[in-house]
Design an enzyme around this catalytic site. Structure first.
Site, PDB file in Angstrom:
ATOM      1  CG  ASP A  22      -1.935   1.057   1.260  1.00 48.29           C
ATOM      2  OD1 ASP A  22      -2.724   1.110   0.308  1.00 48.29           O
ATOM      3  OD2 ASP A  22      -1.967   1.851   2.215  1.00 48.29           O
ATOM      4  CD  GLU A  38      -2.057   2.528  -3.650  1.00 45.85           C
ATOM      5  OE1 GLU A  38      -3.103   3.084  -3.946  1.00 45.85           O
ATOM      6  OE2 GLU A  38      -1.582   2.576  -2.499  1.00 45.85           O
TER       7      GLU A  38
HETATM    8  C1  GLC Z   1      -4.258   3.082  -0.734  1.00 46.78           C
HETATM    9  C2  GLC Z   1      -5.482   2.216  -0.684  1.00 46.78           C
HETATM   10  C3  GLC Z   1      -6.638   3.048  -0.232  1.00 46.78           C
HETATM   11  C4  GLC Z   1      -6.340   3.607   1.133  1.00 46.78           C
HETATM   12  C5  GLC Z   1      -5.013   4.346   1.152  1.00 46.78           C
HETATM   13  C6  GLC Z   1      -4.534   4.591   2.563  1.00 46.78           C
HETATM   14  O1  GLC Z   1      -4.347   4.072  -1.693  1.00 46.78           O
HETATM   15  O2  GLC Z   1      -5.695   1.597  -1.908  1.00 46.78           O
HETATM   16  O3  GLC Z   1      -7.837   2.331  -0.214  1.00 46.78           O
HETATM   17  O4  GLC Z   1      -7.357   4.477   1.533  1.00 46.78           O
HETATM   18  O5  GLC Z   1      -3.999   3.618   0.521  1.00 46.78           O
HETATM   19  O6  GLC Z   1      -4.107   3.400   3.138  1.00 46.78           O
END
Ligand code: GLC
Length: 547
Positions: free
Chosen positions: A215, A269
């Site tokens: 994440d 991500e």
């Molecule tokens: C990422 C996740 C999202 C979350 C954010 C904070 O972007 O995909 O859903 O709110 O991180 O953890």
């Protein structure tokens, strides 16, 4: 990649996997409380096997107060009671493997929950304590420290800082949270933070997970001194993302992962302005792959799509990483709805308003886009419900919205709940089969009544349904495409079309123009996203051909 008897075979499963994203809360409810859970997932594993995906990615399932749908983790080594138990997670991993499905879990290292023992200890231990050094507690500016330490804004809106009220009632320093105040950022310069996450990785690797989705992978390291962003920042050089120190973290994680057998993997991500920045996370000693957000954000326009595909290949080639393709996820507008809008692109900040969308057009394009993404070389992600053609639910009542972005933006941003509505499994019953009957509670977000026609049961018996299209395309992909080299050859097929060949006489044609296009003579149509018109490919339709 190696070559065997003339057939090029990719050695690593994650280079060409179809990965299904499970937002546990909304996938299937096993105990009837209106919230999806691990029991629900376990009961639906045969469905996932039959769908034909290779792996599952679970959004966070850890103990959490759910201030941000589980991205506020209070205990990284346990399962939230809403979802089940650790023993059940272990069973689920084993059972998924039994169905030939690999398991990726979400690791949330940028921040934890304000209910995590570390943050509670930090608040209790008071100013200047070692417990506070694991986070970013910083004195405010202004005469009495009444102003935040810098000008950073939270990704969810508002200041990225919240001021602490100490136990004796006095106003203390501020702590950093790039997301909600319930998600304090961890200080990755602290050796205990690094040691803790290395241990968490081992904890889950020992339990058999095949990898992790990281994440906010671009966000862990912060620029020393936490400088102001300023009025006109260079978006490629922000002090809270893509700081060089982050790469060292992934190098140390990679060393740990590589000590485990089973070809395990990291997907990041990584959401950054340029492909060059993202590619640095995919160097051979860092993460294996990353989500392709440029593709997700791209409009339904073949020139733009081709440009993104080309840039993806160009960006990944120097580091040898496989491309990935993704159309939707739990943070974005469902693409059936996006593609039915006038502006079919997506941008994280500004597209959550109630723009009108033509559902027929959106569905047609989404089916074509499915064939496009599944034909491209590399990995592909399917967000739960993509395979059912679910639209964004745009009319959830304000009172039911749970996403913190809704409240923190003062209601300007409707948030992400509209893509997180519980799945319809059967055509009837109060929860359309999401919960067992009788359930003790309604689904945590209400399903539109007309979703009974989109349910798994309704679609399974219809050869022309979205689900049938996904099943057939995933099966063909596995049979014909997964083993091919990661390469394509563009073919010019006229304005508004996208056409490419892959080895073995495979061709994908996408027609996004306003008129039908002829298909090459003698080609066999393996699958099409919609009916052909006199042998021609109609607008907003795609086909796979065997030449
Ligand atoms: C990422 C996740 C999202 C979350 C954010 C904070 O972007 O995909 O859903 O709110 O991180 O953890």
């Amino acid at each position: 990649m190696y070559t065997e008897q003339g057939v090029s075979v990719t050695t690593h499963w994650w280079r060409h996997a179809a990965i299904y994203q499970i937002y546990v809360r909304s996938f299937a409810d096993g105990d009837g409380d209106g919230t999806g859970d691990l029991a629900g997932v376990r009961s639906r594993l045969p469905y996932l096997r039959e769908l034909g995906v290779d792996a599952l990615w679970f959004n966070p399932w850890y103990t959490s107060p759910m201030a941000d749908g589980g991205y506020d983790v209070a205990d990284y080594r346990d399962i939230d009671p809403l979802f089940g138990t650790l023993a059940e997670a272990e069973l689920l991993i084993t059972e998924a493997h039994g169905h030939g499905l690999r398991v990726l879990i979400d690791l949330v290292p940028n921040h934890c929950s304000d209910q995590h023992v570390w943050f509670r200890d930090a608040l209790a231990a008071g100013p200047g304590s070692p417990e506070r050094e694991r986070f970013w507690f910083v004195p405010g500016r202004g005469a009495d420290g009444e102003l935040p330490p810098n000008d950073w804004t939270s990704y969810f809106g508002g200041s990225a800082w919240t001021r602490v009220t100490e136990a004796d009632g006095t106003a203390g320093p501020w702590y950093l949270h790039m997301f909600a105040p319930e998600q304090p950022d961890l200080n990755w310069e602290h050796p205990e933070v690094r040691a803790e996450f290395e241990d968490v990785l081992r904890f889950w690797l020992d339990r058999g997970v095949d990898g992790f989705r990281i994440d906010v992978a671009h966000g862990l390291a912060k620029k020393p001194g936490l400088p102001d962003v300023g009025p006109d920042p260079d978006v490629t050089d922000l002090p809270y993302q893509d700081c060089d120190a982050v790469h060292d973290i992934y190098r140390s994680w990679r060393k740990i992962l590589d000590t485990y057998d089973g070809d395990r993997t990291f997907v990041g991500e990584v959401w950054l302005p340029t492909p060059e920045q993202s590619a640095r996370y995919l160097r051979p000693d860092e993460l294996h792959s990353a989500f392709n957000f440029d593709f997700l954000c791209c409009a339904w326009d073949t020139d733009a799509l081709r440009r993104v595909v080309e840039e993806t290949f160009a960006g990944h080639a120097p580091v040898g990483a496989p491309p990935t393709w993704v159309l939707s996820n739990h943070d974005t507008i469902r693409h059936v709805t996006r593609y039915g809008r006038e502006d079919t692109s997506f941008d994280m900040g500004d597209k959550r308003l109630l723009d009108p969308s033509d559902p027929v057009l959106g569905r047609r394009r989404a089916r074509a886009a499915a064939l496009l993404t599944l034909a491209l070389p590399g990995g592909v992600y399917v967000y739960q419900g993509d395979e059912l053609g679910l639209p964004e639910v745009q009319d959830l009542p304000d009172a039911l919205l749970q996403d913190p972005t809704f409240v923190r933006s003062g209601g300007v941003d409707r948030g992400r709940d509209g893509c997180r509505v519980p799945l319809p499994w059967s055509g009837s019953g109060a929860s359309l089969g999401f919960s067992p009957e009788p359930a003790t509670a309604a689904p945590w977000l209400p399903q539109p009544a007309d979703w009974s026609a989109l349910s798994v049961a309704a679609q399974e018996s219809d050869p022309d349904s979205f689900l049938s299209l996904y099943r057939a395309a995933l099966a063909l992909r596995r049979e014909r495409l997964a083993v091919l080299p990661e390469a394509l050859t563009w073919v010019e097929a006229g304005p508004g079309t996208l056409c490419f060949d892959r080895d073995g006489g495979f061709r994908c044609v996408v027609n996004a123009s306003e008129s039908a296009v002829a298909l090459p003579e003698g080609a066999d149509v393996l699958i099409a996203s919609g009916p052909l018109a006199d042998g021609e490919l109609p607008p907003d339709t795609a086909a796979w051909l065997s030449l």
